[in-house]
Enzyme design. Sequence first.
Site, short mmCIF file in Angstrom:
data_model
loop_
_atom_site.label_atom_id
_atom_site.label_comp_id
_atom_site.label_asym_id
_atom_site.label_seq_id
_atom_site.Cartn_x
_atom_site.Cartn_y
_atom_site.Cartn_z
N HIS A 1 19.73 -26.02 -12.08
CA HIS A 1 19.22 -25.49 -10.64
C HIS A 1 18.24 -27.05 -10.47
O HIS A 1 17.60 -27.62 -11.23
CB HIS A 1 18.46 -24.27 -10.70
CG HIS A 1 17.35 -24.33 -11.50
ND1 HIS A 1 17.52 -23.84 -12.78
CD2 HIS A 1 15.93 -24.53 -11.37
CE1 HIS A 1 16.34 -23.73 -13.45
NE2 HIS A 1 15.39 -24.27 -12.77
N HIS B 1 15.12 -27.89 -7.78
CA HIS B 1 14.15 -27.58 -6.61
C HIS B 1 14.08 -28.46 -5.66
O HIS B 1 14.00 -29.70 -5.88
CB HIS B 1 12.85 -27.12 -7.29
CG HIS B 1 12.74 -26.46 -8.43
ND1 HIS B 1 11.98 -25.34 -8.70
CD2 HIS B 1 13.19 -26.53 -9.94
CE1 HIS B 1 12.17 -24.54 -9.74
NE2 HIS B 1 12.47 -25.53 -10.53
P1 5GP Z 1 12.57 -23.36 -13.69
O1 5GP Z 1 11.16 -23.03 -14.23
O2 5GP Z 1 13.48 -22.89 -14.78
O3 5GP Z 1 12.63 -24.64 -13.22
O4 5GP Z 1 12.68 -22.48 -12.23
C1 5GP Z 1 13.11 -21.52 -12.26
C2 5GP Z 1 12.75 -20.93 -10.74
O5 5GP Z 1 13.35 -19.55 -10.48
C3 5GP Z 1 11.17 -20.67 -10.62
O6 5GP Z 1 10.57 -21.38 -9.60
C4 5GP Z 1 11.16 -19.05 -10.38
O7 5GP Z 1 10.16 -18.56 -9.37
C5 5GP Z 1 12.54 -19.08 -9.65
N1 5GP Z 1 13.17 -17.54 -9.89
C6 5GP Z 1 13.04 -16.53 -10.97
N2 5GP Z 1 13.60 -15.61 -10.88
C7 5GP Z 1 14.10 -15.49 -9.35
C8 5GP Z 1 14.62 -14.53 -8.77
O8 5GP Z 1 15.02 -13.52 -9.22
N3 5GP Z 1 14.73 -14.82 -7.36
C9 5GP Z 1 14.58 -16.18 -6.98
N4 5GP Z 1 15.00 -16.27 -5.94
N5 5GP Z 1 13.92 -16.98 -7.55
C10 5GP Z 1 13.67 -16.72 -8.76
#
Ligand code: 5GP
Length: 121
Positions: free
Chosen positions: A111, A113
């Site tokens: 993903h 951001h």
């Molecule tokens: P990472 O830390 O892997 O770069 O980002 C994962 C992101 O996914 C985090 O910013 C977290 O808030 C988001 N996230 C986790 N679970 C969910 C969910 O169930 N729905 C949505 N919309 N975002 C989520």
Amino acid sequence: MQQYDKNNIFYKIINKEVNANIVLEGKHFIAFHDIAPKAPVHILVIPKGLYVDYNDFALNASDDEIVDFNRGIAEIVKIMRLENHGFKLISNAGKFTTPDFPEPQSVMHMHVHILGKSSEE
Ligand code: 5GP
């Protein structure tokens, strides 16, 4: 790099088993609001294909998927009116952190951001 594990929340969002506040969906990507926003606008863009992280995607996705994904990001920037204030794109991969960026990848589905502020705000 680890193997893709379907037991992650974004896999469930792609398969509509879990709801997300979707901004835009393309042939190869879905974009939705982050559940815990870290900026006035915080959107996550994920490929529909099953890739663990950015490198897995960049090395193994088709040209069509890669183009669709990146054009999707540009579309979202436009839809959310982020151009005037500028924006950030971040993609965490694996465990690496620094004091300024203390969060490792927590969801093992590729993903990006998009962080920004709408010009309406
Ligand atoms: P990472 O830390 O892997 O770069 O980002 C994962 C992101 O996914 C985090 O910013 C977290 O808030 C988001 N996230 C986790 N679970 C969910 C969910 O169930 N729905 C949505 N919309 N975002 C989520």
